[in-house]
Design a protein around this motif. Structure first.
Motif, PDB file in Angstrom:
ATOM      1  N   ARG A 271      10.116  -9.878  27.355  1.00  0.00           N
ATOM      2  CA  ARG A 271       9.066 -10.646  28.010  1.00  0.00           C
ATOM      3  C   ARG A 271       8.549  -9.905  29.247  1.00  0.00           C
ATOM      4  N   GLU A 272       7.338 -10.212  29.646  1.00  0.00           N
ATOM      5  CA  GLU A 272       6.810  -9.620  30.881  1.00  0.00           C
ATOM      6  C   GLU A 272       7.751  -9.968  32.029  1.00  0.00           C
ATOM      7  N   GLY A 273       8.103  -8.949  32.803  1.00  0.00           N
ATOM      8  CA  GLY A 273       9.057  -9.130  33.889  1.00  0.00           C
ATOM      9  C   GLY A 273      10.430  -8.581  33.561  1.00  0.00           C
ATOM     10  N   SER A 274      10.662  -8.215  32.296  1.00  0.00           N
ATOM     11  CA  SER A 274      11.977  -7.695  31.929  1.00  0.00           C
ATOM     12  C   SER A 274      11.902  -6.218  31.579  1.00  0.00           C
ATOM     13  N   MET A 275      13.050  -5.568  31.594  1.00  0.00           N
ATOM     14  CA  MET A 275      13.126  -4.137  31.253  1.00  0.00           C
ATOM     15  C   MET A 275      14.534  -3.826  30.798  1.00  0.00           C
ATOM     16  N   LEU A 276      14.669  -2.719  30.088  1.00  0.00           N
ATOM     17  CA  LEU A 276      15.963  -2.298  29.569  1.00  0.00           C
ATOM     18  C   LEU A 276      16.352  -0.978  30.236  1.00  0.00           C
ATOM     19  N   LEU A 277      17.527  -0.961  30.817  1.00  0.00           N
ATOM     20  CA  LEU A 277      18.077   0.271  31.391  1.00  0.00           C
ATOM     21  C   LEU A 277      19.114   0.832  30.426  1.00  0.00           C
TER      22      LEU A 277
ATOM     23  N   SER B  70       1.879   9.428  11.928  1.00  0.00           N
ATOM     24  CA  SER B  70       3.085   8.700  11.544  1.00  0.00           C
ATOM     25  C   SER B  70       3.232   7.538  12.506  1.00  0.00           C
ATOM     26  N   PHE B  71       3.988   6.490  12.103  1.00  0.00           N
ATOM     27  CA  PHE B  71       4.369   5.450  13.053  1.00  0.00           C
ATOM     28  C   PHE B  71       5.740   5.765  13.674  1.00  0.00           C
ATOM     29  N   SER B  72       6.433   6.791  13.164  1.00  0.00           N
ATOM     30  CA  SER B  72       7.694   7.200  13.788  1.00  0.00           C
ATOM     31  C   SER B  72       7.403   7.699  15.192  1.00  0.00           C
ATOM     32  N   ALA B  73       8.284   7.385  16.118  1.00  0.00           N
ATOM     33  CA  ALA B  73       8.005   7.706  17.515  1.00  0.00           C
ATOM     34  C   ALA B  73       9.079   8.652  18.057  1.00  0.00           C
ATOM     35  N   ILE B  74       9.259   8.666  19.366  1.00  0.00           N
ATOM     36  CA  ILE B  74      10.130   9.678  19.966  1.00  0.00           C
ATOM     37  C   ILE B  74      11.586   9.435  19.592  1.00  0.00           C
ATOM     38  N   GLY B  75      11.949   8.194  19.406  1.00  0.00           N
ATOM     39  CA  GLY B  75      13.293   7.909  18.875  1.00  0.00           C
ATOM     40  C   GLY B  75      14.407   8.098  19.894  1.00  0.00           C
ATOM     41  N   LEU B  76      14.194   7.648  21.114  1.00  0.00           N
ATOM     42  CA  LEU B  76      15.246   7.755  22.129  1.00  0.00           C
ATOM     43  C   LEU B  76      16.291   6.655  21.961  1.00  0.00           C
ATOM     44  N   VAL B  77      15.922   5.593  21.257  1.00  0.00           N
ATOM     45  CA  VAL B  77      16.867   4.523  20.893  1.00  0.00           C
ATOM     46  C   VAL B  77      16.633   4.187  19.415  1.00  0.00           C
ATOM     47  N   PRO B  78      17.658   3.675  18.712  1.00  0.00           N
ATOM     48  CA  PRO B  78      17.555   3.492  17.259  1.00  0.00           C
ATOM     49  C   PRO B  78      17.051   2.118  16.834  1.00  0.00           C
ATOM     50  N   PHE B  79      16.323   1.424  17.710  1.00  0.00           N
ATOM     51  CA  PHE B  79      15.806   0.098  17.370  1.00  0.00           C
ATOM     52  C   PHE B  79      14.355   0.016  17.833  1.00  0.00           C
ATOM     53  N   ASN B  80      13.741  -1.153  17.644  1.00  0.00           N
ATOM     54  CA  ASN B  80      12.360  -1.369  18.086  1.00  0.00           C
ATOM     55  C   ASN B  80      12.326  -2.301  19.288  1.00  0.00           C
ATOM     56  N   ILE B  81      11.266  -2.142  20.070  1.00  0.00           N
ATOM     57  CA  ILE B  81      11.005  -3.067  21.177  1.00  0.00           C
ATOM     58  C   ILE B  81       9.632  -3.677  20.972  1.00  0.00           C
ATOM     59  N   ASN B  82       9.518  -4.974  21.249  1.00  0.00           N
ATOM     60  CA  ASN B  82       8.201  -5.596  21.351  1.00  0.00           C
ATOM     61  C   ASN B  82       7.954  -5.919  22.819  1.00  0.00           C
ATOM     62  N   PRO B  83       7.115  -5.104  23.487  1.00  0.00           N
ATOM     63  CA  PRO B  83       6.828  -5.388  24.899  1.00  0.00           C
ATOM     64  C   PRO B  83       5.881  -6.584  25.020  1.00  0.00           C
ATOM     65  N   HIS B  84       5.723  -7.101  26.235  1.00  0.00           N
ATOM     66  CA  HIS B  84       4.856  -8.274  26.461  1.00  0.00           C
ATOM     67  C   HIS B  84       5.247  -9.406  25.511  1.00  0.00           C
ATOM     68  N   TYR B  85       6.543  -9.535  25.208  1.00  0.00           N
ATOM     69  CA  TYR B  85       6.913 -10.572  24.245  1.00  0.00           C
ATOM     70  C   TYR B  85       6.447 -11.937  24.754  1.00  0.00           C
ATOM     71  N   LEU B  86       5.903 -12.723  23.824  1.00  0.00           N
ATOM     72  CA  LEU B  86       5.230 -13.964  24.183  1.00  0.00           C
ATOM     73  C   LEU B  86       5.780 -15.095  23.325  1.00  0.00           C
ATOM     74  N   ASP B  87       6.194 -16.188  23.977  1.00  0.00           N
ATOM     75  CA  ASP B  87       6.647 -17.352  23.224  1.00  0.00           C
ATOM     76  C   ASP B  87       5.445 -18.068  22.611  1.00  0.00           C
ATOM     77  N   PRO B  88       5.667 -18.769  21.485  1.00  0.00           N
ATOM     78  CA  PRO B  88       4.561 -19.536  20.893  1.00  0.00           C
ATOM     79  C   PRO B  88       4.050 -20.573  21.888  1.00  0.00           C
ATOM     80  N   ASN B  89       2.738 -20.776  21.907  1.00  0.00           N
ATOM     81  CA  ASN B  89       2.129 -21.789  22.772  1.00  0.00           C
ATOM     82  C   ASN B  89       1.912 -23.054  21.952  1.00  0.00           C
ATOM     83  N   PRO B  90       2.698 -24.115  22.225  1.00  0.00           N
ATOM     84  CA  PRO B  90       2.602 -25.318  21.371  1.00  0.00           C
ATOM     85  C   PRO B  90       1.251 -26.010  21.474  1.00  0.00           C
ATOM     86  N   ASN B  91       0.482 -25.710  22.518  1.00  0.00           N
ATOM     87  CA  ASN B  91      -0.828 -26.355  22.678  1.00  0.00           C
ATOM     88  C   ASN B  91      -1.969 -25.547  22.080  1.00  0.00           C
ATOM     89  N   SER B  92      -1.668 -24.361  21.554  1.00  0.00           N
ATOM     90  CA  SER B  92      -2.741 -23.509  21.050  1.00  0.00           C
ATOM     91  C   SER B  92      -3.321 -24.075  19.765  1.00  0.00           C
TER      92      SER B  92
END
Ligand code: CA
Ligand code: CA
Lengths: 240, 240
Positions: free
Chosen positions: A196-202, A147-169
Motif C-alpha cells: 500500500r502507499e506508505g509502505s516499503m520493503l527492506l 519481455s515482461f521479465s525484469a531485473i530479478g533482484l527478488v524471486p516474487f512480484n510486488i504490486n505497488p500502490h496497492y489499493l483496497d476495493p472501494n465498497p462505494n464505487s
C-alpha cells in the motif's frame, strides 16, 4: 555464496499531502548511510528525463547525496559499472523496462546489486522492475518491451500502490484484488506482495522486513491472502 | 472497395446495478438484427471459458440468438471462417490477445469482418482487441502476448471503462488521463477514445456513431481532449 543484496523497495514516490519522497526520507538516509556519496538515478520511466533527474537531485541533495542521471552518461552500462548506489524512479513501468533493455543495463544492474552489493532503491515502477517480472504493474502498456521479465533482484512480484476495493464505487472495472487473482489463475505464478502507499520493503541479504506506516497484503497462488503489519519479517519470500 | 465493416464496441459488459449486458441489450438486438441466428463467442479473456460461455449463451438466448463458444470447436480458425457473427467478451486483455494469437485467429477475424462484413461485437477487453493495439487497456499484464498490435478493425485506440479523475482521492497512482497522456508522449501514437461505462461506438462502413447514455472523451496527441455527447458522429476517427 553470501548474498550481498541490499534493496529498499518503496510503493510510491509521493504520499498524499507530502512532497517527493518525503514520507520515506529517513528510510533513504538510513539505507544509503554515510559511505555512499553519489547515487546513479535512472529516470527512464518518465518522458522528460532531465526534469525528472532534477527532481531527484534536488531531493537527494537535501539528504546529503549527489545524483547522476544515467542518461547523462556517455555509456549507460559503464555508469552502472561505476555506480556506488542505484535508484530507479517511478512513472510508466513498460517504458522503464523497455528503456532498461534498450540500454542493455538489465543484467549489469542485477550483477552489481547481487554480486557487488551495490544498494538498490526503487520506487513504484522502479520497484516493479526490481522483481522477477512486471506482470503485476498497474501501468498502461504504452510501449512493448522485449519481455515482461525484469531485473530479478527478488524471486516474487510486488504490486505497488496497492489499493483496497472501494465498497462505494459504482465503477465496474476489476478491483486490484481481482486483477492479482487473475494473475494467479495462470500456472506457476509467484507470490504478489501488495504494498500500500506508505509502505516499503527492506531487503538485506536474505532478510526482508516490511517498513513504513501501512500494512501490506500478500497474495499466494491457491491460498487466501494475508495481511502483514509494518515491522513484519517477510524473509520467507526470498526463498524460492 | 466498399468497406463492409459493422462493429458494436461496448465500454463495459455490466453497468452498476444491472445484469450482464443489460444496459446495451437493445443495441445488441438492433446490431445483429433478425438475419443472424448464431453468434460465435470468444471467451479467451477469462480463465473459465465454459462458465463464461454459459453466461453469454444465457443472455443471448433471451435476445433470440444461439451462442457457440470458439473453444468448443475442434478448429478455431474454421469456426471463424463459418461464423455469422462474432462477439469477444471482456476480462483480461493480455490473456485475450495472447490466446487470439496462440489460436491463430487474429488475421482471420480481421478478414471476415473487413472483407465479408461479419458483424463484430466487443465488450471491454473485446473492444480493446478490436482496435489498432492494446496499448490503452486498463488491465494487468498477467501474460506476455507476442505483440500489442491487435485485430485492427479501426485505426485508433479505445480506452474502455474510461474514468474521470476523482478530486477526493488520496491515492497517488496515475489518473486515467495521465496514463493516456503518457501514451501520447510516445511518437506517432493514434487517437484514444475514452468510452465511459454506459457508452459504446457503432461503426457501419465508414460511419461511426457514439451510442449509450454517457459522454466519451477523445484524446489526440498534441491537442486538448474533447468531450462528445451520445449521438455524436465520430466518422472522422476512421480516416487515417
Ligand atoms: Ca506508474
Ligand atoms: Ca478487464
Amino acid at each position: 555464496m553470501k548474498m550481498k543484496r541490499r534493496l529498499l523497495l518503496v510503493s510510491n514516490s509521493t504520499l498524499h499531502g507530502g512532497g517527493y519522497l518525503d514520507h520515506c526520507q529517513q528510510n533513504i538516509s538510513h539505507f544509503f548511510g554515510k559511505d555512499v556519496k553519489r547515487v546513479l538515478f535512472v529516470p527512464y520511466a518518465l518522458h522528460d528525463r532531465d526534469a525528472y533527474t532534477k527532481t531527484a537531485r534536488d531531493k537527494f541533495q537535501t539528504l546529503g547525496y549527489e545524483v547522476d542521471g544515467i542518461h547523462e552518461a556517455p555509456d549507460p552500462v559503464g555508469a552502472v559499472r561505476k555506480a556506488e548506489a542505484i535508484f530507479i524512479g517511478g512513472g510508466n513501468t513498460f517504458r522503464l523496462l523497455k528503456s532498461l533493455y534498450d540500454n542493455k543495463v538489465v543484467s549489469e544492474i542485477r550483477r552489481r546489486v547481487l554480486e557487488d552489493g551495490v544498494p538498490y532503491m526503487g520506487s513504484s515502477a522502479g520497484t516493479n522492475v526490481s522483481t522477477i517480472s512486471i506482470n503485476t504493474t498497474n501501468d498502461m502498456p504504452i510501449v512493448y518491451p522485449p519481455s515482461f521479465s525484469a531485473i530479478g533482484l527478488v524471486p516474487f512480484n510486488i504490486n505497488p500502490h496497492y489499493l483496497d476495493p472501494n465498497p462505494n464505487s459504482r465503477h465496474m472495472g476489476e478491483t486490484r484484488e481481482q486483477r492479482i487473482t487473475q494473475y494467479h489463475e495462470e500456472p506457476d505464478t509467484p507470490c504478489v506482495l501488495g504494498l500500500r502507499e506508505g509502505s516499503m520493503l527492506l531487503v538485506e541479504g536474505n532478510k526482508a522486513t516490511l517498513l513504513g506506516t501501512t500494512k501490506a497484503r500478500l497474495f499466494t497462488r491457491g491460498k487466501p491472502s494475508v495481511e502483514y503489519d509494518p515491522g513484519s519479517d517477510l524473509s520467507f519470500l526470498l526463498t524460492h
